[in-house]
Scaffold this active site. Structure first.
Site, PDB file in Angstrom:
ATOM      1  N   ARG A 166      11.678  -2.438  11.297  1.00  0.00           N
ATOM      2  CA  ARG A 166      10.530  -1.915  12.038  1.00  0.00           C
ATOM      3  C   ARG A 166      10.269  -2.775  13.263  1.00  0.00           C
ATOM      4  O   ARG A 166      10.336  -3.993  13.192  1.00  0.00           O
ATOM      5  CB  ARG A 166       9.287  -1.921  11.124  1.00  0.00           C
ATOM      6  CG  ARG A 166       9.160  -0.665  10.315  1.00  0.00           C
ATOM      7  CD  ARG A 166       8.033  -0.741   9.330  1.00  0.00           C
ATOM      8  NE  ARG A 166       6.752  -1.107   9.918  1.00  0.00           N
ATOM      9  CZ  ARG A 166       5.595  -0.891   9.319  1.00  0.00           C
ATOM     10  NH1 ARG A 166       5.565  -0.292   8.148  1.00  0.00           N
ATOM     11  NH2 ARG A 166       4.478  -1.261   9.883  1.00  0.00           N
TER      12      ARG A 166
ATOM     13  N   ARG B  94      10.777  -7.014   4.721  1.00  0.00           N
ATOM     14  CA  ARG B  94      10.719  -5.634   5.202  1.00  0.00           C
ATOM     15  C   ARG B  94      11.335  -5.542   6.602  1.00  0.00           C
ATOM     16  O   ARG B  94      11.999  -4.567   6.935  1.00  0.00           O
ATOM     17  CB  ARG B  94       9.268  -5.144   5.231  1.00  0.00           C
ATOM     18  CG  ARG B  94       9.161  -3.667   5.542  1.00  0.00           C
ATOM     19  CD  ARG B  94       7.789  -3.127   5.260  1.00  0.00           C
ATOM     20  NE  ARG B  94       6.811  -3.561   6.250  1.00  0.00           N
ATOM     21  CZ  ARG B  94       5.515  -3.282   6.185  1.00  0.00           C
ATOM     22  NH1 ARG B  94       5.045  -2.609   5.172  1.00  0.00           N
ATOM     23  NH2 ARG B  94       4.686  -3.697   7.117  1.00  0.00           N
TER      24      ARG B  94
ATOM     25  N   LYS C 221       0.828  -1.213   0.000  1.00  0.00           N
ATOM     26  CA  LYS C 221       0.000   0.000   0.000  1.00  0.00           C
ATOM     27  C   LYS C 221       0.863   1.264   0.000  1.00  0.00           C
ATOM     28  O   LYS C 221       0.620   2.177  -0.769  1.00  0.00           O
ATOM     29  CB  LYS C 221      -0.897   0.055   1.250  1.00  0.00           C
ATOM     30  CG  LYS C 221      -1.950  -1.009   1.332  1.00  0.00           C
ATOM     31  CD  LYS C 221      -2.923  -0.729   2.472  1.00  0.00           C
ATOM     32  CE  LYS C 221      -2.331  -0.768   3.854  1.00  0.00           C
ATOM     33  NZ  LYS C 221      -1.950  -2.090   4.343  1.00  0.00           N
TER      34      LYS C 221
ATOM     35  N   ARG D  41      -0.552  -8.846  13.636  1.00  0.00           N
ATOM     36  CA  ARG D  41      -1.078  -7.789  12.772  1.00  0.00           C
ATOM     37  C   ARG D  41      -2.017  -8.372  11.721  1.00  0.00           C
ATOM     38  O   ARG D  41      -3.009  -7.755  11.351  1.00  0.00           O
ATOM     39  CB  ARG D  41       0.072  -7.020  12.117  1.00  0.00           C
ATOM     40  CG  ARG D  41       0.876  -6.238  13.151  1.00  0.00           C
ATOM     41  CD  ARG D  41       2.097  -5.604  12.561  1.00  0.00           C
ATOM     42  NE  ARG D  41       1.748  -4.506  11.702  1.00  0.00           N
ATOM     43  CZ  ARG D  41       2.376  -4.197  10.577  1.00  0.00           C
ATOM     44  NH1 ARG D  41       3.395  -4.913  10.180  1.00  0.00           N
ATOM     45  NH2 ARG D  41       1.999  -3.184   9.860  1.00  0.00           N
TER      46      ARG D  41
ATOM     47  N   ARG E 236      -9.149   1.621   9.398  1.00  0.00           N
ATOM     48  CA  ARG E 236      -8.852   0.227   9.719  1.00  0.00           C
ATOM     49  C   ARG E 236      -9.974  -0.428  10.514  1.00  0.00           C
ATOM     50  O   ARG E 236      -9.893  -1.611  10.836  1.00  0.00           O
ATOM     51  CB  ARG E 236      -7.567   0.161  10.538  1.00  0.00           C
ATOM     52  CG  ARG E 236      -6.309  -0.118   9.711  1.00  0.00           C
ATOM     53  CD  ARG E 236      -5.142  -0.082  10.671  1.00  0.00           C
ATOM     54  NE  ARG E 236      -4.007  -0.853  10.286  1.00  0.00           N
ATOM     55  CZ  ARG E 236      -2.917  -0.334   9.699  1.00  0.00           C
ATOM     56  NH1 ARG E 236      -2.893   0.923   9.362  1.00  0.00           N
ATOM     57  NH2 ARG E 236      -1.877  -1.087   9.459  1.00  0.00           N
TER      58      ARG E 236
HETATM   59  P1  AMP Z   1       1.039   0.694   8.992  1.00  0.00           P
HETATM   60  O1  AMP Z   1       2.339   1.362   8.710  1.00  0.00           O
HETATM   61  O2  AMP Z   1      -0.109   1.285   8.226  1.00  0.00           O
HETATM   62  O3  AMP Z   1       1.117  -0.803   8.835  1.00  0.00           O
HETATM   63  O4  AMP Z   1       0.710   0.978  10.526  1.00  0.00           O
HETATM   64  C1  AMP Z   1       1.571   0.556  11.569  1.00  0.00           C
HETATM   65  C2  AMP Z   1       0.820   0.499  12.884  1.00  0.00           C
HETATM   66  O5  AMP Z   1       0.302   1.794  13.215  1.00  0.00           O
HETATM   67  C3  AMP Z   1      -0.401  -0.418  12.908  1.00  0.00           C
HETATM   68  O6  AMP Z   1      -0.069  -1.766  13.129  1.00  0.00           O
HETATM   69  C4  AMP Z   1      -1.198   0.182  14.057  1.00  0.00           C
HETATM   70  O7  AMP Z   1      -0.639  -0.169  15.306  1.00  0.00           O
HETATM   71  C5  AMP Z   1      -0.972   1.676  13.858  1.00  0.00           C
HETATM   72  N1  AMP Z   1      -1.994   2.255  12.967  1.00  0.00           N
HETATM   73  C6  AMP Z   1      -1.780   2.819  11.740  1.00  0.00           C
HETATM   74  N2  AMP Z   1      -2.934   3.227  11.199  1.00  0.00           N
HETATM   75  C7  AMP Z   1      -3.907   2.912  12.092  1.00  0.00           C
HETATM   76  C8  AMP Z   1      -5.318   3.047  12.097  1.00  0.00           C
HETATM   77  N3  AMP Z   1      -5.969   3.587  11.065  1.00  0.00           N
HETATM   78  N4  AMP Z   1      -5.991   2.607  13.192  1.00  0.00           N
HETATM   79  C9  AMP Z   1      -5.349   2.068  14.244  1.00  0.00           C
HETATM   80  N5  AMP Z   1      -4.024   1.887  14.293  1.00  0.00           N
HETATM   81  C10 AMP Z   1      -3.292   2.308  13.230  1.00  0.00           C
END
Ligand code: AMP
Length: 190
Positions: free
Chosen positions: A134, A128, A14, A145, A89
């Protein structure tokens, strides 16, 4: 306005494609994950609150995310549109986004779901973890996740299918190839 949501489980690509699409169409790319990671890095109050949640692979509470998203959007008044990456989400976040759009007299144009087979997804997440280091890309957290995605985020598919704005794009192949497919969908050439 052109408002796109990039949808799909972690590791689907994404972020990469959302950034390219935003640049190509002159839209603002909002990655909630990137914003939260920056808050952690800068050790802000928000960063302190979300650090352990993210490291555990759990979702940050809806209220916090909704507020964060609204304030981020408000910084870009006059934009041609947004590419939302990692938001919404949960159903609650999706409803809040609809309400925000309505207040701004616009709407979500399309929800683009990148489709990648599960074994390829795991391979990408592990890679990754090695490349970016990360804290939420360890084997155990990756698994969590994906579970969190199934439970809280996947229901959004039906939410957006009912609105007739959900489209699927194969997220396998070269970055250029996937980008071309995305442009076809966004330009309604599919
Ligand atoms: P991502 O980089 O989009 O995979 O986000 C990394 C982490 O940030 C996720 O696993 C959540 O812990 C938090 N996070 C990001 N976006 C959201 C969201 N829309 N709602 C809740 N937690 C989020």
């Amino acid at each position: 306005m052109l408002n796109l949501i990039f949808f799909g489980p972690p590791g689907v690509g994404k972020g990469t494609q959302a950034a390219r699409v935003a640049k190509h169409y002159d839209l603002v790319h909002i990655s909630t994950g990137d914003i939260l990671r920056a808050e952690i890095k800068q050790a802000t109050d928000m960063g302190m609150i979300v650090k352990d949640i993210i490291t555990a692979g759990e979702l940050v509470p809806d209220d916090l995310l909704i507020e964060l998203l609204e304030s981020t959007c408000d910084k870009h008044k006059g934009t041609k549109g947004f590419v939302f990456d990692g938001f919404p989400r949960t159903i609650r976040q999706a409803e809040a986004l609809d309400e925000m759009m309505e207040r701004k007299q616009c709407k979500v144009s399309k929800v683009i779901s990148l489709e990648v087979p599960p074994d390829e997804l795991l391979r990408r997440l592990v890679n990754r973890a090695i490349e970016q280091g990360r804290t939420d890309d360890t084997a155990e957290v990756i698994k969590n996740r994906l579970v969190v995605y199934q439970k809280h985020t996947k229901p959004l598919i039906d939410f957006y299918k009912l609105k007739n704005i959900f489209v699927e794009v194969l997220g396998v192949g070269t970055i250029e190839g996937i980008f071309a497919s995305l442009c076809n969908v966004i330009d309604n050439r599919y």
